[in-house]
Design a protein around this motif. Structure first.
Motif, short mmCIF file in Angstrom:
data_model
loop_
_atom_site.label_atom_id
_atom_site.label_comp_id
_atom_site.label_asym_id
_atom_site.label_seq_id
_atom_site.Cartn_x
_atom_site.Cartn_y
_atom_site.Cartn_z
N ASP A 60 13.78 14.43 -71.74
CA ASP A 60 14.56 15.37 -72.53
C ASP A 60 14.08 16.80 -72.25
OD1 ASP A 60 15.88 13.26 -73.54
OD2 ASP A 60 15.13 13.42 -75.58
N VAL A 61 15.01 17.73 -72.26
CA VAL A 61 14.68 19.14 -72.05
C VAL A 61 14.98 19.89 -73.34
CG1 VAL A 61 15.17 21.22 -70.71
CG2 VAL A 61 15.24 18.97 -69.60
N THR A 62 13.97 20.59 -73.88
CA THR A 62 14.13 21.32 -75.13
C THR A 62 13.82 22.80 -74.92
OG1 THR A 62 13.51 19.38 -76.44
CG2 THR A 62 13.40 21.52 -77.54
N ASP A 63 14.72 23.65 -75.38
CA ASP A 63 14.53 25.10 -75.31
C ASP A 63 14.72 25.70 -76.69
OD1 ASP A 63 14.20 25.50 -72.41
OD2 ASP A 63 16.27 24.78 -72.31
N PHE A 64 14.02 26.81 -76.94
CA PHE A 64 14.15 27.54 -78.20
C PHE A 64 14.64 28.95 -77.91
CE2 PHE A 64 11.14 24.23 -79.23
CZ PHE A 64 11.48 23.86 -80.52
N PHE A 65 15.48 29.48 -78.81
CA PHE A 65 16.01 30.84 -78.68
C PHE A 65 15.83 31.56 -80.02
CE2 PHE A 65 18.41 27.89 -76.07
CZ PHE A 65 18.30 28.46 -74.81
N PRO A 66 15.02 32.63 -80.13
CA PRO A 66 14.20 33.15 -79.03
C PRO A 66 13.04 32.22 -78.71
CG PRO A 66 13.68 34.30 -81.06
CD PRO A 66 14.85 33.40 -81.37
N PRO A 67 12.54 32.26 -77.47
CA PRO A 67 11.45 31.37 -77.07
C PRO A 67 10.13 31.77 -77.70
CG PRO A 67 11.95 32.90 -75.32
CD PRO A 67 12.99 33.12 -76.38
N ALA A 68 9.17 30.86 -77.64
CA ALA A 68 7.85 31.13 -78.25
C ALA A 68 7.14 32.29 -77.57
CB ALA A 68 6.99 29.86 -78.17
N ILE A 69 7.46 32.53 -76.28
CA ILE A 69 6.78 33.59 -75.55
C ILE A 69 7.20 34.98 -76.02
CG2 ILE A 69 8.49 33.74 -73.70
CD1 ILE A 69 6.29 34.18 -71.74
N SER A 70 8.36 35.08 -76.69
CA SER A 70 8.86 36.39 -77.11
C SER A 70 7.98 36.96 -78.22
CB SER A 70 10.30 36.27 -77.59
OG SER A 70 10.38 35.49 -78.76
#
Length: 206
Positions: A60-70
């Motif tokens: 599975d591919v999971t992305d967050f918006f905004p990402p944790a790096i922001s």
């Protein structure tokens, strides 16, 4: 939001399906799940997107918006010269897009712009950093720290180096601290001088 690992609750969930095709024409069906998550700490909302396919069920591919790096732009950014604050804004927007190389190139550009503003565009980066030190804008130790941040930006721009999250955070800390020290703190110090009542004079005892 607080942009760190914390507890969330799901506000809204929506699921839809997409189909892609391999070069050989084989279909790959994806289940795409979007979830609006509310942080239980700061009440901000982020979007989580999860991609799942039976073609590779354990991948599975999971992305967050905004990402944790922001990260949040500092409130004092508008105290910098206009051209600097504009580039700074672009760096934060690039972080929000989950980029790593571009923000590091932008961080190097910001340091270069500050140097040109304060000491001019003469000599190598090392010589410019030494001039910053000689003029009192940075200490000898800070010069070493800035050189390390510049190296990350140079590696990203010229060698395709892909920095880790902690490296991106460290470089942004260095750049923000430099801009704050050069453009913001002197004004704060002047304001404090004007608003702080003077010490009462000591009366001499006869």
């Amino acid at each position: 939001g607080c942009r760190q690992v914390t507890r969330h609750r799901v506000l809204v969930t929506t699921v839809h399906n997409e189909t892609e095709y391999t070069d050989g024409g084989q279909p790959i069906d994806w289940e795409v799940t979007f979830e609006a998550l509310e942080c239980l700490g700061c009440s901000s909302v982020v979007l989580r997107r999860t991609l799942h396919t039976d073609f590779q069920p354990d991948w599975d591919v999971t992305d967050f918006f905004p990402p944790a790096i922001s990260r949040h732009p500092p409130s004092w950014r508008w105290s910098c010269p206009n051209n600097l604050s504009e580039v700074l804004q672009e760096v934060y927007r690039s972080l929000d897009a989950n980029n790593k190389r571009l923000p590091m190139m932008g961080a190097r550009t910001l340091i270069d712009m500050l140097i040109i503003d304060k000491v001019g565009d003469v000599g190598t980066f090392e010589e410019k950093l030494k001039q910053l030190e000689d003029l009192g804008f940075i200490s000898a130790k800070n010069r070493e720290v800035l050189a390390a941040a510049l190296d990350v930006g140079h590696a990203a721009a010229h060698r395709g180096y892909f920095p880790e999250d902690y490296e991106v955070g460290a470089v942004m800390d260095i750049v923000e601290n430099l801009l704050h020290a050069v453009y913001v703190l002197p004004r704060v110090a002047e304001f404090l001088k004007l608003t702080t009542p003077p010490r009462p004079s000591r009366k001499k005892i006869p």
